[in-house]
Design an enzyme around this catalytic site. Sequence first.
Site, PDB file in Angstrom:
ATOM      1  N   GLU A  38      -6.960   5.200   7.569  1.00 48.39           N
ATOM      2  CA  GLU A  38      -6.778   6.601   7.171  1.00 48.39           C
ATOM      3  C   GLU A  38      -8.039   7.134   6.478  1.00 48.39           C
ATOM      4  OE1 GLU A  38      -3.075   5.851   5.149  1.00 48.39           O
ATOM      5  OE2 GLU A  38      -2.191   5.402   7.099  1.00 48.39           O
ATOM      6  N   GLY A  92       2.408   3.028  10.829  1.00 52.68           N
ATOM      7  CA  GLY A  92       3.354   4.126  10.656  1.00 52.68           C
ATOM      8  C   GLY A  92       4.037   4.565  11.938  1.00 52.68           C
ATOM      9  N   HIS A 104      -9.667   1.549   4.844  1.00 54.78           N
ATOM     10  CA  HIS A 104      -8.381   1.748   5.529  1.00 54.78           C
ATOM     11  C   HIS A 104      -8.582   2.739   6.675  1.00 54.78           C
ATOM     12  CE1 HIS A 104      -4.254   2.940   6.316  1.00 54.78           C
ATOM     13  NE2 HIS A 104      -3.896   1.806   5.738  1.00 54.78           N
ATOM     14  N   ASN A 161       0.865  -1.185   0.000  1.00 53.21           N
ATOM     15  CA  ASN A 161       0.000   0.000   0.000  1.00 53.21           C
ATOM     16  C   ASN A 161       0.898   1.230   0.000  1.00 53.21           C
ATOM     17  OD1 ASN A 161      -1.807   2.030   0.372  1.00 53.21           O
ATOM     18  ND2 ASN A 161      -2.452   1.432   2.441  1.00 53.21           N
ATOM     19  N   GLU A 210      -5.475  -4.241  10.786  1.00 55.75           N
ATOM     20  CA  GLU A 210      -4.478  -3.184  10.952  1.00 55.75           C
ATOM     21  C   GLU A 210      -4.768  -2.412  12.238  1.00 55.75           C
ATOM     22  OE1 GLU A 210      -2.501  -2.184   6.895  1.00 55.75           O
ATOM     23  OE2 GLU A 210      -4.084  -0.770   7.313  1.00 55.75           O
ATOM     24  N   SER A 249       3.381  -1.443  10.540  1.00 59.15           N
ATOM     25  CA  SER A 249       4.824  -1.507  10.763  1.00 59.15           C
ATOM     26  C   SER A 249       5.432  -2.865  10.463  1.00 59.15           C
ATOM     27  CB  SER A 249       5.171  -1.051  12.193  1.00 59.15           C
ATOM     28  OG  SER A 249       4.779   0.301  12.385  1.00 59.15           O
ATOM     29  N   LYS A 306       0.082   4.261  -0.410  1.00 58.27           N
ATOM     30  CA  LYS A 306      -0.573   5.483   0.076  1.00 58.27           C
ATOM     31  C   LYS A 306      -0.316   6.627  -0.925  1.00 58.27           C
ATOM     32  CE  LYS A 306      -0.276   3.520   4.652  1.00 58.27           C
ATOM     33  NZ  LYS A 306      -0.260   3.697   6.090  1.00 58.27           N
TER      34      LYS A 306
HETATM   35  P1  13P Z   1       2.998   0.985   7.774  1.00 57.32           P
HETATM   36  O1  13P Z   1       3.520  -0.338   7.238  1.00 57.32           O
HETATM   37  O2  13P Z   1       3.728   2.157   7.248  1.00 57.32           O
HETATM   38  O3  13P Z   1       2.862   0.940   9.259  1.00 57.32           O
HETATM   39  O4  13P Z   1       1.495   1.130   7.187  1.00 57.32           O
HETATM   40  C1  13P Z   1       0.610   0.095   7.361  1.00 57.32           C
HETATM   41  C2  13P Z   1      -0.606   0.362   6.544  1.00 57.32           C
HETATM   42  O5  13P Z   1      -1.384   1.238   6.842  1.00 57.32           O
HETATM   43  C3  13P Z   1      -0.794  -0.472   5.342  1.00 57.32           C
HETATM   44  O6  13P Z   1      -2.066  -0.292   4.812  1.00 57.32           O
END
Ligand code: 13P
Length: 256
Positions: A100, A176, A98, A11, A170, A216, A13
């Site tokens: 976010e 992150g 997601h 992903n 997640e 992560s 983003k």
């Molecule tokens: P990170 O791997 O940067 O923590 O992000 C995870 C994520 O949101 C994948 O969709």
Amino acid sequence: MAIRKKIIAANWKMNMTSSEAASFMEDLELELKNFDGAEVVIVPPFTALPKLSEILGEIPGVSLGAQNMWHEASGAFTGEVSAGMLREFFTRYVVLGHSERRTIFGETDELINKKVKTALAASLRPIVCVGETLAERDANQHHEVLARQLKGSLAGLDADQMLDTVIAYEPVWAIGTGRTATPEQAQEAHAFIRQTLAEMFDATTASKVRIQYGGSVKPDNAKELLHQSDIDGALVGGASLEPRSFAKIVKAAARG
Ligand code: 13P
């Protein structure tokens, strides 16, 4: 026990122009030459889908996903894209719900459910994200939150549609932050998700659904996470932006 092929998704983003994406794929192809131990999905921003759709057609075992979509077929929805528009670029998966999208853009389980149904009707496979916040975990409410998100976002699906759907667990506190769930915490949540799916559908269906972990995931923690019995893949953010580190995570999915 059902054999579930591991699925590792990148992903990206809001990162990567289409030319950066093309150069990433050249490097990834070299890193993953002759590897077929996992299904790989690249989930770029919409703008890189056309370019990647030309390249990915030639790489076996690697497919394309989108990060979001709207649930209507067309019309006055400024800034949105439809399932049909994604299908035009051979997109196979679409990430929905997601955290976010839920927190920054206010998406609810009800909206996510509409998107899931539209995606399935268009032969796109949804990757439905669920996960609790830190406050919810600290208050020991993560089961309640996961059950609510699963029941809301998957409402009205039949078992066949569920088999075309991937769940991504997640935990918001691990996204992150560099703070990964321990393999035991992740396994416990995944087992709970599978049990909830068994209650919503049936045990056989639940045993076949793939559940990814995200939050992560890095080359040095991927193997331990991916070898838990209910963890069937990873949804990788930060570590998916660099071909070598993403390839290491993909290879960590191999059995043994
Ligand atoms: P990170 O791997 O940067 O923590 O992000 C995870 C994520 O949101 C994948 O969709």
